[in-house]
Design an enzyme around this catalytic site. Structure first.
Site, PDB file in Angstrom:
ATOM      1  N   ASP A  17       0.854  -1.183   0.000  1.00  0.00           N
ATOM      2  CA  ASP A  17       0.000   0.000   0.000  1.00  0.00           C
ATOM      3  C   ASP A  17       0.894   1.238   0.000  1.00  0.00           C
ATOM      4  O   ASP A  17       1.682   1.446   0.923  1.00  0.00           O
ATOM      5  CB  ASP A  17      -0.892  -0.014   1.245  1.00  0.00           C
ATOM      6  CG  ASP A  17      -2.017   1.002   1.185  1.00  0.00           C
ATOM      7  OD1 ASP A  17      -2.167   1.656   0.129  1.00  0.00           O
ATOM      8  OD2 ASP A  17      -2.744   1.133   2.181  1.00  0.00           O
ATOM      9  N   ASP A 111      -2.867   2.450  -6.086  1.00  0.00           N
ATOM     10  CA  ASP A 111      -1.838   2.527  -5.046  1.00  0.00           C
ATOM     11  C   ASP A 111      -1.765   1.319  -4.121  1.00  0.00           C
ATOM     12  O   ASP A 111      -1.033   1.354  -3.127  1.00  0.00           O
ATOM     13  CB  ASP A 111      -2.034   3.796  -4.215  1.00  0.00           C
ATOM     14  CG  ASP A 111      -3.378   3.831  -3.507  1.00  0.00           C
ATOM     15  OD1 ASP A 111      -4.271   3.055  -3.875  1.00  0.00           O
ATOM     16  OD2 ASP A 111      -3.533   4.640  -2.572  1.00  0.00           O
ATOM     17  N   GLU A 112      -2.468   0.242  -4.417  1.00  0.00           N
ATOM     18  CA  GLU A 112      -2.339  -0.934  -3.556  1.00  0.00           C
ATOM     19  C   GLU A 112      -2.641  -2.210  -4.334  1.00  0.00           C
ATOM     20  O   GLU A 112      -3.367  -2.210  -5.322  1.00  0.00           O
ATOM     21  CB  GLU A 112      -3.253  -0.832  -2.337  1.00  0.00           C
ATOM     22  CG  GLU A 112      -4.730  -0.760  -2.653  1.00  0.00           C
ATOM     23  CD  GLU A 112      -5.591  -0.769  -1.395  1.00  0.00           C
ATOM     24  OE1 GLU A 112      -5.284  -1.539  -0.448  1.00  0.00           O
ATOM     25  OE2 GLU A 112      -6.586  -0.016  -1.357  1.00  0.00           O
TER      26      GLU A 112
END
Length: 363
Positions: A17, A111-112
């Site tokens: 993350d 983003d993860e």
């Protein structure tokens, strides 16, 4: 052993993350923003925060918070317009690093992502070492920090990635997984939203231990199809696989306007970039959609949605534009100003090359 108990605890799952991703990119690219409270999205008077820097979070500013409320919490908050093409480009850099270690990558957003490194391409035996290497490579390639969680299933890997943020990592082992879950408030469980947390509280379920004390039948009766999932995670197991071809349930974009809209023409003009954004995402990822939804938020914050569904899938952006045109026409004339418009594509699936254009069935 019941049918819901884990068949194999030897999996090695990493959840990576990025830390305050959008805001961190803006601070990286603009030295004048470094060390300052930054909100990506919105403006001082209107809109919603899409991401907040850690400096802003210290004041209680967070994503999805109305901009005007965020400004009240932090008088020095700096608003920055989002640059999604930049974020997407960096996300692809990060995903290429993941691919050096495993083909089993399940992105959750820009983003993860989950990574299954049980049988990894580097032949490394220790998942914590893999996470450390990945985070170091991300830092070298992008200048950005990432946090990671390592565990034997997706649920616990996700929970672990929050434990040592920012720029850290944590491990939840098969031995301490059940104990960790028992002590955790259910409102912090990934997959338990505010409404579900409130319902659990009304049923006397506030911790993982409370959840574990409920029978499978009780959880099914009260939470339907989610019952078996809650029963499992309360005991520290989760058999969901990391799915590289995971298709999102929906793709959406919305915008809050500087001035309220009262006529159809400016509404068309304002919504066109949103149509292009969701279509470009689906086109680039070879995803088809059967349903398009128009979201409208008025100046009094009342919100409505209208949707249109086709038999198989939309085959071109013009078909989506036509559907939105019909949905827009139905809400005009209006006596209330429109502050926000949004477009969402849903009923998504992967393209197989056999789709044919269809007339809308329900608009």
């Amino acid at each position: 052993m019941t049918e819901l108990e884990p068949k194999n605890r030897s999996r090695k799952i990493i959840h990576v993350d990025m830390d305050a991703f959008y805001a961190s990119v803006e601070q990286r690219d603009n030295p004048g923003l470094r060390g300052k409270p930054v909100a990506v999205g919105g403006s001082e008077a209107r809109g919603v925060v899409a991401a907040a820097s850690y400096e802003a979070r210290k004041f209680g500013v967070h994503s999805a918070m109305p901009s005007i409320r965020a400004k009240r919490k932090c008088a020095d908050l700096i608003f920055v317009m989002p640059r999604f093409e930049v974020y997407k480009s960096i996300s692809l850099q990060i995903r290429a690093i993941f691919a050096e270690y495993t083909p089993l990558i399940e992105p959750l957003s820009l983003d993860e992502a989950y990574l299954d490194v049980t049988d990894n391409l580097k032949g490394m035996n220790i998942a914590t070492d893999i996470a450390l290497e990945i985070r170091a490579k991300i830092k070298e390639a992008t200048g950005l920090n990432a946090s990671a969680g390592i565990s034997y299933n997706k649920f616990l890997a996700k929970m672990a990635s929050d434990l040592n943020k920012p720029n850290g990592q944590a491990v939840i082992t098969p031995r301490n997984g059940p104990t960790f879950v028992e002590a955790l408030p259910v409102k912090k469980f990934h997959g338990v939203g505010p409404a579900t947390a409130d319902k659990m509280r009304r049923l006397g379920i506030e911790t993982g231990a409370d959840l574990k004390a409920r029978s499978l039948d009780f959880l099914i009766d009260n939470f339907g199809k989610s019952g078996p999932y809650f029963y499992g995670i309360a005991r520290g197991f989760d058999e969901r696989q990391v799915k590289p071809d995971r298709v999102r349930k929906s793709v959406g974009a919305e915008d809050t306007f500087r001035e309220d809209i009262f006529a159809c023409d400016p509404a068309r003009e304002g919504i066109q970039p949103l149509i292009e954004k969701v279509w470009d995402y689906c086109d680039a990822n070879r995803i088809k959609a059967k349903t398009v939804t128009l979201k409208v938020k008025y100046s009094d914050f009342k919100q409505i949605t209208r949707n249109c569904t086709v038999a198989t899938s939309f085959s071109s952006i013009s078909e989506i534009e036509d559907a939105i045109e019909r949905l827009l026409a139905a809400i005009f004339p209006t006596t209330k100003g429109i502050r926000l418009l949004g477009v969402t594509l849903s009923s998504l699936d992967k393209l197989d090359g056999k789709e044919q254009a269809q007339l809308p069935l329900f608009c």
